[in-house]
Motif scaffolding. Structure first.
Motif, PDB file in Angstrom:
ATOM      1  N   ALA A 111       0.820  -1.213   0.000  1.00 56.33           N
ATOM      2  CA  ALA A 111       0.000   0.000   0.000  1.00 56.33           C
ATOM      3  C   ALA A 111       0.858   1.268   0.000  1.00 56.33           C
ATOM      4  CB  ALA A 111      -0.938  -0.005   1.205  1.00 56.33           C
ATOM      5  N   ILE A 112       2.177   1.102   0.096  1.00 57.74           N
ATOM      6  CA  ILE A 112       3.089   2.245   0.003  1.00 57.74           C
ATOM      7  C   ILE A 112       4.190   1.921  -0.996  1.00 57.74           C
ATOM      8  CG2 ILE A 112       2.645   2.984   2.375  1.00 57.74           C
ATOM      9  CD1 ILE A 112       5.441   1.957   3.101  1.00 57.74           C
ATOM     10  N   ASN A 113       4.934   2.970  -1.368  1.00 60.43           N
ATOM     11  CA  ASN A 113       6.065   2.767  -2.279  1.00 60.43           C
ATOM     12  C   ASN A 113       7.239   3.621  -1.806  1.00 60.43           C
ATOM     13  OD1 ASN A 113       5.661   5.437  -3.235  1.00 60.43           O
ATOM     14  ND2 ASN A 113       4.212   4.723  -4.774  1.00 60.43           N
ATOM     15  N   GLY A 114       8.285   3.624  -2.572  1.00 55.82           N
ATOM     16  CA  GLY A 114       9.480   4.370  -2.211  1.00 55.82           C
ATOM     17  C   GLY A 114       9.232   5.855  -2.051  1.00 55.82           C
ATOM     18  N   ASP A 115       8.353   6.419  -2.878  1.00 55.17           N
ATOM     19  CA  ASP A 115       8.046   7.844  -2.767  1.00 55.17           C
ATOM     20  C   ASP A 115       7.387   8.162  -1.423  1.00 55.17           C
ATOM     21  OD1 ASP A 115       9.112   8.374  -5.274  1.00 55.17           O
ATOM     22  OD2 ASP A 115       7.175   8.133  -6.292  1.00 55.17           O
ATOM     23  N   ASP A 116       6.521   7.265  -0.965  1.00 56.31           N
ATOM     24  CA  ASP A 116       5.879   7.459   0.341  1.00 56.31           C
ATOM     25  C   ASP A 116       6.919   7.443   1.458  1.00 56.31           C
ATOM     26  OD1 ASP A 116       3.217   7.523  -0.694  1.00 56.31           O
ATOM     27  OD2 ASP A 116       3.243   5.334  -0.817  1.00 56.31           O
ATOM     28  N   LEU A 117       7.900   6.553   1.325  1.00 55.23           N
ATOM     29  CA  LEU A 117       8.951   6.475   2.348  1.00 55.23           C
ATOM     30  C   LEU A 117       9.855   7.708   2.306  1.00 55.23           C
ATOM     31  CD1 LEU A 117       9.881   2.681   2.182  1.00 55.23           C
ATOM     32  CD2 LEU A 117       8.433   3.858   3.860  1.00 55.23           C
ATOM     33  N   LYS A 118      10.142   8.200   1.103  1.00 61.49           N
ATOM     34  CA  LYS A 118      10.927   9.437   0.983  1.00 61.49           C
ATOM     35  C   LYS A 118      10.187  10.590   1.650  1.00 61.49           C
ATOM     36  CE  LYS A 118      13.179   8.427  -3.390  1.00 61.49           C
ATOM     37  NZ  LYS A 118      13.233   8.774  -4.817  1.00 61.49           N
ATOM     38  N   ALA A 119       8.889  10.679   1.389  1.00 64.07           N
ATOM     39  CA  ALA A 119       8.068  11.744   1.970  1.00 64.07           C
ATOM     40  C   ALA A 119       8.029  11.646   3.500  1.00 64.07           C
ATOM     41  CB  ALA A 119       6.657  11.703   1.392  1.00 64.07           C
ATOM     42  N   ALA A 120       8.233  10.424   4.017  1.00 60.21           N
ATOM     43  CA  ALA A 120       8.248  10.218   5.470  1.00 60.21           C
ATOM     44  C   ALA A 120       9.655  10.379   6.043  1.00 60.21           C
ATOM     45  CB  ALA A 120       7.704   8.820   5.797  1.00 60.21           C
ATOM     46  N   ASN A 121      10.551  10.952   5.224  1.00 63.60           N
ATOM     47  CA  ASN A 121      11.937  11.236   5.633  1.00 63.60           C
ATOM     48  C   ASN A 121      12.758   9.983   5.954  1.00 63.60           C
ATOM     49  OD1 ASN A 121      11.719  14.066   5.347  1.00 63.60           O
ATOM     50  ND2 ASN A 121      10.642  14.156   7.313  1.00 63.60           N
ATOM     51  N   ILE A 122      12.488   8.905   5.255  1.00 66.49           N
ATOM     52  CA  ILE A 122      13.300   7.693   5.368  1.00 66.49           C
ATOM     53  C   ILE A 122      14.511   7.878   4.447  1.00 66.49           C
ATOM     54  CG2 ILE A 122      13.367   5.188   5.003  1.00 66.49           C
ATOM     55  CD1 ILE A 122      11.399   5.956   7.224  1.00 66.49           C
ATOM     56  N   GLU A 123      15.679   7.545   4.951  1.00 65.83           N
ATOM     57  CA  GLU A 123      16.898   7.670   4.148  1.00 65.83           C
ATOM     58  C   GLU A 123      16.781   6.847   2.863  1.00 65.83           C
ATOM     59  OE1 GLU A 123      20.745   7.184   6.118  1.00 65.83           O
ATOM     60  OE2 GLU A 123      19.615   7.192   8.018  1.00 65.83           O
ATOM     61  N   PRO A 142      -1.488 -10.083   5.910  1.00 62.35           N
ATOM     62  CA  PRO A 142      -2.010  -9.197   4.857  1.00 62.35           C
ATOM     63  C   PRO A 142      -2.816  -8.010   5.390  1.00 62.35           C
ATOM     64  CG  PRO A 142      -2.504 -11.490   4.357  1.00 62.35           C
ATOM     65  CD  PRO A 142      -1.921 -11.464   5.723  1.00 62.35           C
ATOM     66  N   GLU A 143      -3.387  -8.158   6.582  1.00 59.51           N
ATOM     67  CA  GLU A 143      -4.184  -7.056   7.149  1.00 59.51           C
ATOM     68  C   GLU A 143      -3.324  -5.828   7.473  1.00 59.51           C
ATOM     69  OE1 GLU A 143      -2.783  -9.605  10.544  1.00 59.51           O
ATOM     70  OE2 GLU A 143      -3.692 -10.026   8.605  1.00 59.51           O
ATOM     71  N   LEU A 144      -2.013  -5.990   7.499  1.00 65.95           N
ATOM     72  CA  LEU A 144      -1.108  -4.866   7.741  1.00 65.95           C
ATOM     73  C   LEU A 144      -0.899  -3.994   6.502  1.00 65.95           C
ATOM     74  CD1 LEU A 144       1.726  -6.579   9.844  1.00 65.95           C
ATOM     75  CD2 LEU A 144      -0.214  -5.238  10.681  1.00 65.95           C
ATOM     76  N   ASN A 145      -1.385  -4.430   5.373  1.00 65.64           N
ATOM     77  CA  ASN A 145      -1.136  -3.725   4.115  1.00 65.64           C
ATOM     78  C   ASN A 145      -2.042  -2.498   3.972  1.00 65.64           C
ATOM     79  OD1 ASN A 145       0.195  -3.210   1.740  1.00 65.64           O
ATOM     80  ND2 ASN A 145      -1.081  -4.581   0.518  1.00 65.64           N
ATOM     81  N   LYS A 146      -1.819  -1.564   4.851  1.00 68.17           N
ATOM     82  CA  LYS A 146      -2.507  -0.273   4.836  1.00 68.17           C
ATOM     83  C   LYS A 146      -1.428   0.795   4.979  1.00 68.17           C
ATOM     84  CE  LYS A 146      -6.863  -1.905   6.790  1.00 68.17           C
ATOM     85  NZ  LYS A 146      -6.643  -3.305   6.676  1.00 68.17           N
ATOM     86  N   LYS A 147      -1.588   1.865   4.219  1.00 67.51           N
ATOM     87  CA  LYS A 147      -0.547   2.892   4.152  1.00 67.51           C
ATOM     88  C   LYS A 147      -0.132   3.389   5.537  1.00 67.51           C
ATOM     89  CE  LYS A 147       0.660   7.103   1.696  1.00 67.51           C
ATOM     90  NZ  LYS A 147       0.278   8.020   0.616  1.00 67.51           N
TER      91      LYS A 147
END
Length: 157
Positions: A111-123, A142-147
């Motif tokens: 439910a997330i991608n690399g851009d979402d992680l960048k936006a969350a300030n992940i290195e 699978p129930e954890l697959n929420k942004k």
């Protein structure tokens, strides 16, 4: 086929019952008759795709429960996983069930991608590793697959 290091030359009934797919039948033949996959493929001058298929299919072992199959599908293409399931006496319909239920097994299914992680300030250098860790968690749960949930987990990594 003695020059390839294969012990027997008989084709079993099991091999004859397999779907008429070249890679699957070749791999099954090697499994039943022994011999080193790389040596046999080299001596028979098979293409690299067949060698790669056989080497990968050999890596996938039972059990073939949903989590194990999703893990295999995250690493190998579907044909290889299906071949391994069939040759080990498992039911390949588990793959169709996973797909029908939209069970996540690839990074692109998250439910997330690399851009979402960048936006969350992940290195940036950690993004690939974190996405793989998230996928492993989502394969099991699978129930954890929420942004929101995945972002929270990724911040704790």
């Amino acid at each position: 086929l003695e020059f390839c290091g294969i012990r027997k030359t008989a084709v079993s009934d099991n091999l004859a019952k397999l779907p008429k797919e070249r890679n699957l039948r070749f791999f099954a033949f090697l499994n039943e008759n022994g011999g080193d996959i790389s040596t046999v493929c080299q001596n028979l001058k098979t293409d690299k795709a067949l060698l790669k298929f056989c080497l990968a299919a050999k890596e996938i072992k039972p059990p073939f429960d949903t989590i194990s199959v999703k893990t295999a599908l995250s690493q190998y293409n579907e044909d290889i996983v299906k071949a391994s399931i069939i040759l080990n006496g498992g039911d390949p319909s588990v793959i169709e069930n996973i797909k029908q239920d939209n069970e996540p097994y690839k990074i692109s299914h998250l439910a997330i991608n690399g851009d979402d992680l960048k936006a969350a300030n992940i290195e940036e250098k950690k993004i690939g590793l974190i996405l793989n860790l998230l996928l492993q968690e989502v394969i099991k749960n699978p129930e954890l697959n929420k942004k929101e949930i995945l972002l929270k987990i990724s911040r704790n990594q």
